[in-house]
Design an enzyme around this catalytic site. Sequence first.
Site, PDB file in Angstrom:
ATOM      1  N   ARG A  98       0.855  -1.189   0.000  1.00 39.07           N
ATOM      2  CA  ARG A  98       0.000   0.000   0.000  1.00 39.07           C
ATOM      3  C   ARG A  98       0.891   1.238   0.000  1.00 39.07           C
ATOM      4  NH1 ARG A  98      -2.133   3.268   4.103  1.00 39.07           N
ATOM      5  NH2 ARG A  98      -4.130   4.235   3.585  1.00 39.07           N
ATOM      6  N   SER A 155     -12.855  -3.373   1.131  1.00 37.17           N
ATOM      7  CA  SER A 155     -12.989  -2.805   2.473  1.00 37.17           C
ATOM      8  C   SER A 155     -14.430  -2.414   2.763  1.00 37.17           C
ATOM      9  CB  SER A 155     -12.110  -1.553   2.614  1.00 37.17           C
ATOM     10  OG  SER A 155     -10.753  -1.876   2.491  1.00 37.17           O
ATOM     11  N   LYS A 166      -4.541   5.674   8.588  1.00 38.07           N
ATOM     12  CA  LYS A 166      -5.468   5.939   7.488  1.00 38.07           C
ATOM     13  C   LYS A 166      -6.408   7.051   7.936  1.00 38.07           C
ATOM     14  CE  LYS A 166      -7.945   3.340   3.925  1.00 38.07           C
ATOM     15  NZ  LYS A 166      -9.153   4.154   3.743  1.00 38.07           N
TER      16      LYS A 166
END
Length: 227
Positions: free
Chosen positions: A45, A118, A153
């Site tokens: 990521r 997600s 995040k």
Amino acid sequence: MAPRLSRSSLSLYLVFGPQDLLPDVDPHAFLQAALDGGVSCVQWRDKRPSASAALDERKRQCAPLLALARRAGIPFLINDDLELAQALEADGLHLGQDDASPILARRKLGDEAIIGWSVGTAEERARFDQIHAQDPNCIDYLGVGPAFVTSTKSDAGESLGAVGISNIIRGLSLPTVAIGGINPSNCTELKSTAIDGIAVVGAIAKQNDPKAAALLLREIWKSTVTI
């Protein structure tokens, strides 16, 4: 069709990019240490500005990491970057709610690729149910979170806790992994859920000894549920 992803592959799922590592830590050396510590799945990521570099440069950065995971025999997925996943022939792709459509990704990557998605709200679960009804073989697993408060995040939303995760995954037959703020101190709180594993970023990536950090998490989770 046979599952593309075993539930045990989600037991200790490492998510990372260069932005998550301690200063001067080499991603290749870091991943080798994490693999030695027993991570069961890896997701690359990369959220740096260079993540939008030319495809050849993105491949150059990521290909050695994919090779490490292949040698270890564990799945290696790419976050969001469908073009990179396709070019590298990575094991799969993980998508967020605002990324490419899972249906499009399945069409591009073919039947063998692992596709994760997600979810973190009841509305997102309902969106998954619609896609699953349309194509039951499209999505292979769900990443559910944030389980706890997370700093890795910024748009993760409110933490769900064990009760919230249980509510979102109720009735699912698909494999699931919890993510968001999970560490050795709180992962046992997820014992009451039916998740198949834990996904972590900082609990391994921000540690001075990633191998030891992975071993500790694996041991704690193993004592919570059977890996």
